[in-house]
Design a protein around this motif. Structure first.
Motif, short mmCIF file in Angstrom:
data_model
loop_
_atom_site.label_atom_id
_atom_site.label_comp_id
_atom_site.label_asym_id
_atom_site.label_seq_id
_atom_site.Cartn_x
_atom_site.Cartn_y
_atom_site.Cartn_z
N ASP A 117 0.88 -1.15 -0.03
CA ASP A 117 -0.08 0.01 -0.02
C ASP A 117 1.10 1.15 -0.08
O ASP A 117 2.01 1.13 0.76
N ILE A 118 0.52 2.24 -0.74
CA ILE A 118 1.46 3.65 -0.80
C ILE A 118 0.75 4.29 0.46
O ILE A 118 -0.22 4.69 0.46
N ARG A 119 1.80 4.48 1.48
CA ARG A 119 1.47 5.61 2.75
C ARG A 119 1.83 6.84 2.03
O ARG A 119 2.56 7.30 1.42
N TRP A 120 1.18 7.85 3.17
CA TRP A 120 1.57 9.11 3.07
C TRP A 120 2.99 9.39 3.04
O TRP A 120 3.49 10.40 2.15
N SER A 121 3.74 8.63 3.90
CA SER A 121 5.25 8.93 3.82
C SER A 121 5.85 8.46 2.82
O SER A 121 7.18 8.83 2.41
N ASP A 122 5.49 7.74 2.04
CA ASP A 122 5.95 7.17 0.73
C ASP A 122 6.09 8.39 -0.72
O ASP A 122 6.71 7.96 -1.49
N HIS B 133 3.41 12.05 -5.61
CA HIS B 133 3.37 10.62 -6.23
C HIS B 133 4.66 10.02 -5.50
O HIS B 133 5.25 10.54 -4.77
N LEU B 134 4.65 8.36 -5.69
CA LEU B 134 5.73 7.69 -5.19
C LEU B 134 7.10 8.47 -5.37
O LEU B 134 7.40 8.56 -6.40
N ALA B 135 7.79 8.80 -4.01
CA ALA B 135 9.28 9.23 -4.22
C ALA B 135 9.97 8.15 -4.58
O ALA B 135 9.93 7.04 -4.38
N ASN B 136 11.15 8.63 -5.16
CA ASN B 136 12.39 7.86 -5.75
C ASN B 136 12.87 7.05 -4.50
O ASN B 136 13.06 5.70 -4.83
N SER B 137 12.92 7.69 -3.43
CA SER B 137 13.56 6.78 -2.01
C SER B 137 12.42 5.53 -1.81
O SER B 137 13.02 4.48 -1.31
N ALA B 138 11.12 5.60 -1.79
CA ALA B 138 10.04 4.54 -1.80
C ALA B 138 10.36 3.59 -2.71
O ALA B 138 10.33 2.31 -2.43
N PHE B 139 10.62 3.75 -3.90
CA PHE B 139 10.73 2.70 -4.84
C PHE B 139 12.08 1.86 -4.48
O PHE B 139 12.03 0.62 -4.40
N GLU C 192 3.07 7.44 -13.36
CA GLU C 192 3.07 7.84 -11.88
C GLU C 192 2.22 6.92 -10.90
O GLU C 192 1.35 6.10 -11.56
N VAL C 193 2.94 6.54 -9.88
CA VAL C 193 2.23 5.90 -8.79
C VAL C 193 1.79 6.83 -7.80
O VAL C 193 2.54 7.50 -7.31
N LEU C 194 0.48 6.69 -7.72
CA LEU C 194 -0.31 7.57 -6.72
C LEU C 194 -0.74 6.83 -5.53
O LEU C 194 -0.93 5.57 -5.61
N GLN C 195 -1.24 7.53 -4.39
CA GLN C 195 -1.62 6.97 -3.19
C GLN C 195 -3.16 6.40 -3.60
O GLN C 195 -3.59 7.00 -4.62
N GLY C 196 -3.55 5.23 -2.85
CA GLY C 196 -4.93 4.96 -3.21
C GLY C 196 -5.06 3.69 -3.53
O GLY C 196 -6.24 2.83 -3.18
N LYS C 197 -4.12 3.09 -4.28
CA LYS C 197 -4.28 1.56 -4.77
C LYS C 197 -3.07 0.94 -4.44
O LYS C 197 -1.91 1.48 -4.79
N PRO C 198 -3.24 -0.32 -4.17
CA PRO C 198 -1.89 -1.07 -3.89
C PRO C 198 -1.06 -1.34 -5.19
O PRO C 198 -1.47 -1.40 -6.46
#
Length: 158
Positions: free
Chosen positions: A7-12, A18-24, A65-71
């Protein structure tokens, strides 16, 4: 193919939401370690053999883009291993809930002897871990030349 769902968390997220490089990078690391642990090579084994992974590079290519809301699902495959097991190439892909490829990453690394601080071979007793791993379509036997495939060399300050 081995996959792990996240799951994409707020901190990601980054400033663009959108999904931060560090989260990838964190999701890839978590996925490959999940595979290794599930197949008998975790922290206990790393400590027993006094080895750890060293990453030479991670090349990420972003498609959507990878956005929050869907796994999302992150895959793990072995893209290459040297004859002695000292070098490894891992391949990760990111997929949305519909199976659309969001990003891909090739990473190259080696195993390091933590006492000698030098590259070392993968423990022969654990060869099955990488031998039985899912392989990428372009799997190859790696050589030391693969570590310099992009011609990058250190340039010290004078």
């Amino acid at each position: 193919m081995f996959t792990k769902e996240f799951d994409i968390r707020w901190s990601d997220l980054d400033a663009n939401r959108h999904l931060a490089n560090s989260a990838f990078i964190n999701f890839m690391s978590h996925t490959r370690m999940a595979y290794l642990i599930e197949n008998g090579f975790g922290q206990k084994e790393m400590a027993k053999y006094n080895i750890g992974p060293v990453i030479f590079y991670e090349h990420i290519f972003y498609f959507r883009e990878v956005l929050q809301g869907k796994p999302i699902k992150v895959s793990f495959e072995v893209g290459g291993v040297s004859e002695d097991g000292s070098l490894f190439k891992f391949v990760h892909n990111f997929y949305d809930s519909n199976g659309k490829n969001l990003a891909t990453c090739d990473m190259l690394g080696c195993w390091m002897d933590l006492k000698e601080r030098k590259m070392t071979t993968f423990p022969k007793e654990l060869n099955h871990v990488l031998k039985n791993a899912p392989k990428s379509e372009d799997f190859k036997i790696l050589t030391k030349e693969d570590t310099r495939a992009f011609g990058k060399m250190p340039k010290d300050l004078d």
